[in-house]
Design a protein around this motif. Structure first.
Motif, PDB file in Angstrom:
ATOM      1  N   LEU A 330     -17.658   6.348 -28.479  1.00  0.00           N
ATOM      2  CA  LEU A 330     -17.327   5.447 -29.576  1.00  0.00           C
ATOM      3  C   LEU A 330     -15.811   5.275 -29.631  1.00  0.00           C
ATOM      4  CD1 LEU A 330     -19.529   6.872 -32.501  1.00  0.00           C
ATOM      5  CD2 LEU A 330     -20.033   4.854 -31.100  1.00  0.00           C
ATOM      6  N   ARG A 331     -15.378   4.073 -30.030  1.00  0.00           N
ATOM      7  CA  ARG A 331     -13.947   3.824 -30.256  1.00  0.00           C
ATOM      8  C   ARG A 331     -13.716   3.642 -31.747  1.00  0.00           C
ATOM      9  NH1 ARG A 331     -11.839  -1.736 -28.465  1.00  0.00           N
ATOM     10  NH2 ARG A 331     -12.396  -2.152 -30.630  1.00  0.00           N
ATOM     11  N   LEU A 332     -12.667   4.275 -32.253  1.00  0.00           N
ATOM     12  CA  LEU A 332     -12.351   4.245 -33.675  1.00  0.00           C
ATOM     13  C   LEU A 332     -10.942   3.719 -33.875  1.00  0.00           C
ATOM     14  CD1 LEU A 332     -13.547   7.881 -34.459  1.00  0.00           C
ATOM     15  CD2 LEU A 332     -14.895   5.778 -34.719  1.00  0.00           C
ATOM     16  N   ALA A 333     -10.793   2.689 -34.691  1.00  0.00           N
ATOM     17  CA  ALA A 333      -9.466   2.191 -35.024  1.00  0.00           C
ATOM     18  C   ALA A 333      -8.780   3.171 -35.971  1.00  0.00           C
ATOM     19  CB  ALA A 333      -9.557   0.812 -35.676  1.00  0.00           C
ATOM     20  N   VAL A 334      -7.473   3.314 -35.804  1.00  0.00           N
ATOM     21  CA  VAL A 334      -6.686   4.171 -36.688  1.00  0.00           C
ATOM     22  C   VAL A 334      -6.444   3.432 -37.997  1.00  0.00           C
ATOM     23  CG1 VAL A 334      -4.471   5.327 -37.006  1.00  0.00           C
ATOM     24  CG2 VAL A 334      -5.599   5.362 -34.757  1.00  0.00           C
ATOM     25  N   ARG A 335      -6.749   4.092 -39.095  1.00  0.00           N
ATOM     26  CA  ARG A 335      -6.522   3.514 -40.421  1.00  0.00           C
ATOM     27  C   ARG A 335      -5.667   4.470 -41.253  1.00  0.00           C
ATOM     28  NH1 ARG A 335      -7.453  -1.016 -38.258  1.00  0.00           N
ATOM     29  NH2 ARG A 335      -9.570  -1.881 -38.303  1.00  0.00           N
ATOM     30  N   ASP A 336      -5.441   4.142 -42.522  1.00  0.00           N
ATOM     31  CA  ASP A 336      -4.627   4.969 -43.386  1.00  0.00           C
ATOM     32  C   ASP A 336      -5.336   6.287 -43.680  1.00  0.00           C
ATOM     33  OD1 ASP A 336      -6.004   4.762 -46.295  1.00  0.00           O
ATOM     34  OD2 ASP A 336      -6.202   2.865 -45.220  1.00  0.00           O
ATOM     35  N   ARG A 337      -4.583   7.246 -44.192  1.00  0.00           N
ATOM     36  CA  ARG A 337      -5.100   8.602 -44.362  1.00  0.00           C
ATOM     37  C   ARG A 337      -6.306   8.665 -45.288  1.00  0.00           C
ATOM     38  NH1 ARG A 337      -1.556  13.847 -43.988  1.00  0.00           N
ATOM     39  NH2 ARG A 337      -0.911  12.488 -42.278  1.00  0.00           N
ATOM     40  N   ALA A 338      -6.259   7.927 -46.379  1.00  0.00           N
ATOM     41  CA  ALA A 338      -7.380   7.967 -47.316  1.00  0.00           C
ATOM     42  C   ALA A 338      -8.657   7.456 -46.661  1.00  0.00           C
ATOM     43  CB  ALA A 338      -7.050   7.150 -48.564  1.00  0.00           C
ATOM     44  N   THR A 339      -8.545   6.354 -45.901  1.00  0.00           N
ATOM     45  CA  THR A 339      -9.712   5.824 -45.202  1.00  0.00           C
ATOM     46  C   THR A 339     -10.210   6.806 -44.159  1.00  0.00           C
ATOM     47  OG1 THR A 339      -8.941   3.554 -45.540  1.00  0.00           O
ATOM     48  CG2 THR A 339     -10.557   3.907 -43.796  1.00  0.00           C
ATOM     49  N   THR A 340      -9.295   7.422 -43.435  1.00  0.00           N
ATOM     50  CA  THR A 340      -9.678   8.403 -42.423  1.00  0.00           C
ATOM     51  C   THR A 340     -10.405   9.585 -43.048  1.00  0.00           C
ATOM     52  OG1 THR A 340      -7.906   7.801 -40.893  1.00  0.00           O
ATOM     53  CG2 THR A 340      -8.771  10.044 -40.717  1.00  0.00           C
ATOM     54  N   ASN A 341      -9.928  10.049 -44.176  1.00  0.00           N
ATOM     55  CA  ASN A 341     -10.593  11.186 -44.830  1.00  0.00           C
ATOM     56  C   ASN A 341     -12.019  10.833 -45.241  1.00  0.00           C
ATOM     57  OD1 ASN A 341      -8.336  12.774 -44.520  1.00  0.00           O
ATOM     58  ND2 ASN A 341      -7.558  12.424 -46.591  1.00  0.00           N
ATOM     59  N   ARG A 342     -12.205   9.621 -45.751  1.00  0.00           N
ATOM     60  CA  ARG A 342     -13.555   9.200 -46.117  1.00  0.00           C
ATOM     61  C   ARG A 342     -14.430   9.076 -44.871  1.00  0.00           C
ATOM     62  NH1 ARG A 342     -10.651   5.635 -49.467  1.00  0.00           N
ATOM     63  NH2 ARG A 342     -11.212   3.841 -48.180  1.00  0.00           N
ATOM     64  N   PHE A 343     -13.833   8.560 -43.798  1.00  0.00           N
ATOM     65  CA  PHE A 343     -14.595   8.441 -42.557  1.00  0.00           C
ATOM     66  C   PHE A 343     -15.010   9.815 -42.034  1.00  0.00           C
ATOM     67  CE2 PHE A 343     -14.322   8.915 -37.932  1.00  0.00           C
ATOM     68  CZ  PHE A 343     -15.486   8.252 -37.582  1.00  0.00           C
ATOM     69  N   LEU A 344     -14.120  10.789 -42.056  1.00  0.00           N
ATOM     70  CA  LEU A 344     -14.446  12.117 -41.553  1.00  0.00           C
ATOM     71  C   LEU A 344     -15.588  12.746 -42.349  1.00  0.00           C
ATOM     72  CD1 LEU A 344     -10.821  13.417 -40.876  1.00  0.00           C
ATOM     73  CD2 LEU A 344     -12.534  12.799 -39.152  1.00  0.00           C
ATOM     74  N   GLN A 345     -15.621  12.496 -43.649  1.00  0.00           N
ATOM     75  CA  GLN A 345     -16.741  12.966 -44.460  1.00  0.00           C
ATOM     76  C   GLN A 345     -18.044  12.279 -44.040  1.00  0.00           C
ATOM     77  OE1 GLN A 345     -15.430  12.148 -48.449  1.00  0.00           O
ATOM     78  NE2 GLN A 345     -14.157  13.995 -48.574  1.00  0.00           N
ATOM     79  N   ALA A 346     -17.948  10.974 -43.798  1.00  0.00           N
ATOM     80  CA  ALA A 346     -19.137  10.221 -43.354  1.00  0.00           C
ATOM     81  C   ALA A 346     -19.585  10.698 -41.984  1.00  0.00           C
ATOM     82  CB  ALA A 346     -18.829   8.728 -43.344  1.00  0.00           C
ATOM     83  N   LEU A 347     -18.639  10.976 -41.090  1.00  0.00           N
ATOM     84  CA  LEU A 347     -18.986  11.460 -39.767  1.00  0.00           C
ATOM     85  C   LEU A 347     -19.707  12.811 -39.848  1.00  0.00           C
ATOM     86  CD1 LEU A 347     -18.835  11.225 -36.671  1.00  0.00           C
ATOM     87  CD2 LEU A 347     -16.554  12.277 -36.783  1.00  0.00           C
ATOM     88  N   ASP A 348     -19.248  13.670 -40.728  1.00  0.00           N
ATOM     89  CA  ASP A 348     -19.906  14.954 -40.929  1.00  0.00           C
ATOM     90  C   ASP A 348     -21.365  14.750 -41.354  1.00  0.00           C
ATOM     91  OD1 ASP A 348     -20.075  17.757 -41.112  1.00  0.00           O
ATOM     92  OD2 ASP A 348     -19.658  17.689 -43.253  1.00  0.00           O
ATOM     93  N   GLN A 349     -21.575  13.823 -42.270  1.00  0.00           N
ATOM     94  CA  GLN A 349     -22.938  13.534 -42.719  1.00  0.00           C
ATOM     95  C   GLN A 349     -23.777  12.942 -41.586  1.00  0.00           C
ATOM     96  OE1 GLN A 349     -23.205  11.479 -46.571  1.00  0.00           O
ATOM     97  NE2 GLN A 349     -21.038  11.959 -46.873  1.00  0.00           N
ATOM     98  N   ALA A 350     -23.160  12.027 -40.808  1.00  0.00           N
ATOM     99  CA  ALA A 350     -23.891  11.377 -39.718  1.00  0.00           C
ATOM    100  C   ALA A 350     -24.302  12.391 -38.665  1.00  0.00           C
ATOM    101  CB  ALA A 350     -23.032  10.271 -39.110  1.00  0.00           C
ATOM    102  N   LEU A 351     -23.405  13.303 -38.329  1.00  0.00           N
ATOM    103  CA  LEU A 351     -23.721  14.308 -37.313  1.00  0.00           C
ATOM    104  C   LEU A 351     -24.839  15.235 -37.773  1.00  0.00           C
ATOM    105  CD1 LEU A 351     -20.089  15.175 -36.150  1.00  0.00           C
ATOM    106  CD2 LEU A 351     -21.807  13.938 -34.834  1.00  0.00           C
ATOM    107  N   MET A 352     -24.823  15.610 -39.047  1.00  0.00           N
ATOM    108  CA  MET A 352     -25.883  16.465 -39.557  1.00  0.00           C
ATOM    109  C   MET A 352     -27.228  15.722 -39.590  1.00  0.00           C
ATOM    110  SD  MET A 352     -24.212  18.770 -42.600  1.00  0.00           S
ATOM    111  CE  MET A 352     -23.680  17.380 -43.586  1.00  0.00           C
ATOM    112  N   ALA A 353     -27.177  14.426 -39.907  1.00  0.00           N
ATOM    113  CA  ALA A 353     -28.413  13.660 -39.968  1.00  0.00           C
ATOM    114  C   ALA A 353     -29.025  13.454 -38.590  1.00  0.00           C
ATOM    115  CB  ALA A 353     -28.144  12.312 -40.638  1.00  0.00           C
ATOM    116  N   VAL A 354     -28.162  13.234 -37.608  1.00  0.00           N
ATOM    117  CA  VAL A 354     -28.662  12.980 -36.245  1.00  0.00           C
ATOM    118  C   VAL A 354     -29.140  14.267 -35.600  1.00  0.00           C
ATOM    119  CG1 VAL A 354     -27.940  12.255 -33.940  1.00  0.00           C
ATOM    120  CG2 VAL A 354     -27.277  10.896 -35.942  1.00  0.00           C
ATOM    121  N   GLY A 355     -28.434  15.362 -35.910  1.00  0.00           N
ATOM    122  CA  GLY A 355     -28.864  16.672 -35.399  1.00  0.00           C
ATOM    123  C   GLY A 355     -28.499  16.908 -33.951  1.00  0.00           C
TER     124      GLY A 355
END
Length: 355
Positions: A330-355
């Protein structure tokens, strides 16, 4: 070893990041497209708006061409303005007499697509993840008379040394370097734009990424005068609109270049924050040598992760459409810190959901 391929395989060379944020993607945070957020700036919008008063006249690109030439310390005969870098790839494919073109992958797929559309058989040099996707000049076959690569490369974000790229130059060869993202690198230390000592060099630059002008279509070619003349003959009349010409001239000003440099420095800081966050996930491997405004990551079941991220509000760019990559990227565009922090939380959820 770097792989070599001549096969026109199942990679969708016409798939681009904008497809991730079209058709039912309203409300998604866009990490799929590499255009800088918050652009165009107000001063550039005003400049474009002012140019509309001259729409009754045919476009006159002389001032913009001179501004680009001055910015790179080149004579105007070495500059060609184009409707984005995508047009430049089509012109190169149609106007230059290449018989043995080579494209270095993974990279932006449009150059190969344009070459194939023009009837060329394209050979691929495939850089490997195990080598950090770094360029080995020896991997490019000697008989290649047209070589295309990006710097920094999309999607790997690797910045190749200018001298390593220059080693690819030789008599009878056209060396095309796509520097569409070079102005997002602080100081542009590995830029070849402005060099006149590299035979057969063609440098492509885009103004759509840093300045948010993807819908306006403006870029340019820097090359030897004979190459510029050949490409210009292949262009239709008035290929670049008056508003795009006004934008090009404005983006060459000292104030604009200083603004772009500040933006590049901010991107470097935000990219480091994104990479640090990604390093916390055992399932994720990022290309750590990233120098562009995007990061390439490897994760198992990336398609499922990407789909889950969409349900959590984020659009990421699939990697399997790039030759040399597969469904684990996957390719991810660099965004501001607040957006990145929200994305990292979403990624954590996505990884747990996919297993």
């Amino acid at each position: 070893m770097t792989a070599m391929s001549t096969r026109a395989d199942s990679h969708d060379l016409r798939h681009h990041g904008d497809a991730e944020v079209r058709d039912g993607a309203a409300g998604l945070i866009d990490l799929a497209v590499n255009v800088r957020t918050g652009t165009p700036p107000d001063w550039l919008r005003a400049c474009i708006a002012d140019s509309l008063a001259g729409l009754a006249a045919y476009p006159d690109g002389r001032a913009a061409r001179a501004a680009v030439a001055a910015r790179h310390g080149l004579p105007v005969e070495r500059v060609l303005l184009t409707a984005g870098v995508a047009e430049a790839f089509v012109l190169l494919a149609r106007a230059l007499p290449a018989r043995r073109p080579v494209v270095v992958h993974p990279q932006f797929t449009e150059p190969e697509a344009a070459l194939r559309d023009a009837g060329h058989e394209v050979r691929r040099v495939l850089l490997r993840a195990e080598d950090g996707f770094r360029l080995d000049p020896e991997a490019v076959p000697d008989e290649a008379d047209l070589v295309v690569l990006g710097n920094p490369t999309n999607p790997t974000s690797v910045l190749h040394p200018a001298e390593a790229i220059a080693k690819l130059a030789r008599p009878g060869r056209t060396l095309v370097v796509d520097e569409a993202f070079m102005d997002a690198v602080p100081g542009e230390p590995e830029a070849l734009a402005g060099r006149m000592d590299v035979p057969g060099l063609v440098v492509l630059r885009s103004l759509t990424k840093t300045w948010g002008l993807a819908g306006l279509r403006i870029g340019y070619v820097l090359a030897e005068p004979c190459t510029v003349a050949a490409l210009e003959r292949a262009q239709p009349l008035w290929p670049v609109s008056t508003p795009a010409l006004a934008a090009a001239e404005a983006c060459m000003s000292p104030a604009a270049l200083a603004e772009a440099e500040r933006a590049a420095c901010r991107i470097a800081v935000e990219r480091a924050h994104l990479l640090a966050g990604l390093a916390e996930f055992e399932e994720v491997r990022a290309v750590e040598a990233a120098e562009g405004p995007f990061v390439l990551i490897r994760v198992k079941r990336a398609d499922a992760v990407r789909a889950r991220l969409r349900t959590l509000g984020f659009a990421a760019r699939r990697g399997d459409t790039f030759p040399g990559l597969d469904h684990d990227w996957l390719r991810l565009a660099v965004r501001d810190r607040a957006t990145t922090n929200r994305f990292l939380q979403a990624l954590d959820q996505a990884l747990m959901a996919v297993g």
